[in-house]
Design an enzyme around this catalytic site. Sequence first.
Site, PDB file in Angstrom:
ATOM      1  N   ASP A   1      33.261 -14.355   1.886  1.00  0.00           N
ATOM      2  CA  ASP A   1      33.811 -13.248   1.059  1.00  0.00           C
ATOM      3  C   ASP A   1      32.690 -12.497   0.118  1.00  0.00           C
ATOM      4  O   ASP A   1      31.722 -13.417  -0.412  1.00  0.00           O
ATOM      5  CB  ASP A   1      34.748 -13.825   0.084  1.00  0.00           C
ATOM      6  CG  ASP A   1      35.767 -12.815  -0.258  1.00  0.00           C
ATOM      7  OD1 ASP A   1      36.098 -11.753   0.532  1.00  0.00           O
ATOM      8  OD2 ASP A   1      36.168 -12.416  -1.430  1.00  0.00           O
TER       9      ASP A   1
ATOM     10  N   PHE B   1      26.931  -0.498   6.222  1.00  0.00           N
ATOM     11  CA  PHE B   1      28.376  -0.243   5.792  1.00  0.00           C
ATOM     12  C   PHE B   1      28.547  -0.632   4.301  1.00  0.00           C
ATOM     13  O   PHE B   1      27.753  -0.699   3.625  1.00  0.00           O
ATOM     14  CB  PHE B   1      29.220  -1.235   6.829  1.00  0.00           C
ATOM     15  CG  PHE B   1      29.107  -2.716   6.394  1.00  0.00           C
ATOM     16  CD1 PHE B   1      27.943  -3.433   6.607  1.00  0.00           C
ATOM     17  CD2 PHE B   1      29.980  -3.217   5.785  1.00  0.00           C
ATOM     18  CE1 PHE B   1      27.845  -4.744   6.225  1.00  0.00           C
ATOM     19  CE2 PHE B   1      30.046  -4.760   5.385  1.00  0.00           C
ATOM     20  CZ  PHE B   1      28.985  -5.371   5.716  1.00  0.00           C
TER      21      PHE B   1
ATOM     22  N   TYR C   1      28.671  -0.406   0.624  1.00  0.00           N
ATOM     23  CA  TYR C   1      27.816  -0.118  -0.495  1.00  0.00           C
ATOM     24  C   TYR C   1      26.444   0.009   0.013  1.00  0.00           C
ATOM     25  O   TYR C   1      25.609   0.330  -0.856  1.00  0.00           O
ATOM     26  CB  TYR C   1      28.027  -0.915  -1.562  1.00  0.00           C
ATOM     27  CG  TYR C   1      29.615  -0.986  -2.272  1.00  0.00           C
ATOM     28  CD1 TYR C   1      29.989   0.079  -3.137  1.00  0.00           C
ATOM     29  CD2 TYR C   1      30.417  -2.137  -1.654  1.00  0.00           C
ATOM     30  CE1 TYR C   1      31.270  -0.145  -3.683  1.00  0.00           C
ATOM     31  CE2 TYR C   1      31.608  -2.210  -2.330  1.00  0.00           C
ATOM     32  CZ  TYR C   1      31.979  -1.156  -3.138  1.00  0.00           C
ATOM     33  OH  TYR C   1      33.250  -1.277  -3.523  1.00  0.00           O
TER      34      TYR C   1
ATOM     35  N   HIS D   1      22.097 -10.997   0.888  1.00  0.00           N
ATOM     36  CA  HIS D   1      22.979 -12.077   0.764  1.00  0.00           C
ATOM     37  C   HIS D   1      23.555 -12.786   1.747  1.00  0.00           C
ATOM     38  O   HIS D   1      23.576 -13.985   1.830  1.00  0.00           O
ATOM     39  CB  HIS D   1      24.211 -11.471  -0.170  1.00  0.00           C
ATOM     40  CG  HIS D   1      24.404  -9.860   0.346  1.00  0.00           C
ATOM     41  ND1 HIS D   1      23.723  -9.037   0.473  1.00  0.00           N
ATOM     42  CD2 HIS D   1      25.495  -9.767   0.963  1.00  0.00           C
ATOM     43  CE1 HIS D   1      24.287  -7.944   1.256  1.00  0.00           C
ATOM     44  NE2 HIS D   1      25.421  -8.307   1.374  1.00  0.00           N
TER      45      HIS D   1
END
Length: 197
Positions: free
Chosen positions: A69, A154, A156, A182
């Site tokens: 997530d 994709f 942001y 990240h």
Amino acid sequence: MHTLLFATNNKNKVAEIQSLVGPDFKIITLSEAGIDIDIPEPHDTLQENALEKASVIFSMTQQNCFSEDTGLEITALKDAPGVKSARYAGEGRDFQANIDKVLLNLKDIENRTAQFRTVICLLWKHANNKLQTYYFEGICKGHIAHVMQGEKGFGYDPIFIPEGSDKSFAQMNMEEKNEFSHRQKAVTKLFEFLSSL
Ligand code: ITT
């Protein structure tokens, strides 16, 4: 060779993670496994949502699997959109509407500091059949641009500029984004852990 099911419906995440997989791992996507469900993300933290996604797929398949997530955390917006990143502008999960809302909320705000944070949840059945849960986090610090820049990637990506670059993620190809991202940081920790088993 470790075989792992990746509990996601996001094709961009699959492409990014596939590009990082070495010869010791095989990632199976939900579509390759013939699974077509909308996995719920009902919780208030990335960690709980990642666990939910992996648990749903594990209970369907009994196979080792992981999910992730990811949230965009913007300092001046008290870390919003954060765990609500996919649905920031509504249930339509529209990338453009989400970006428009961020840019509007940051209008006239000087502090554009932000970070992407990914939490991977791994559900791993050990040789003694004991199922264990592991988490791996990856953070990419950066800032939010004033206008959209670039067309790749994709979500942001067109408004996020990572520290150490003057390009947005959407102006980078996947290999360049992987140098900063990240997701790459979290998945590298996952693969290091699995290699150590
Ligand atoms: P799954 O839950 O099926 O994995 P999702 O698209 O719902 O896919 P998340 O809830 O983790 O994934 O992601 C929330 C949103 O954050 C996602 O829809 C994108 O808009 C954005 N996002 C995630 N990773 C991103 C990245 O690397 N670059 C830009 N935006 C990203």
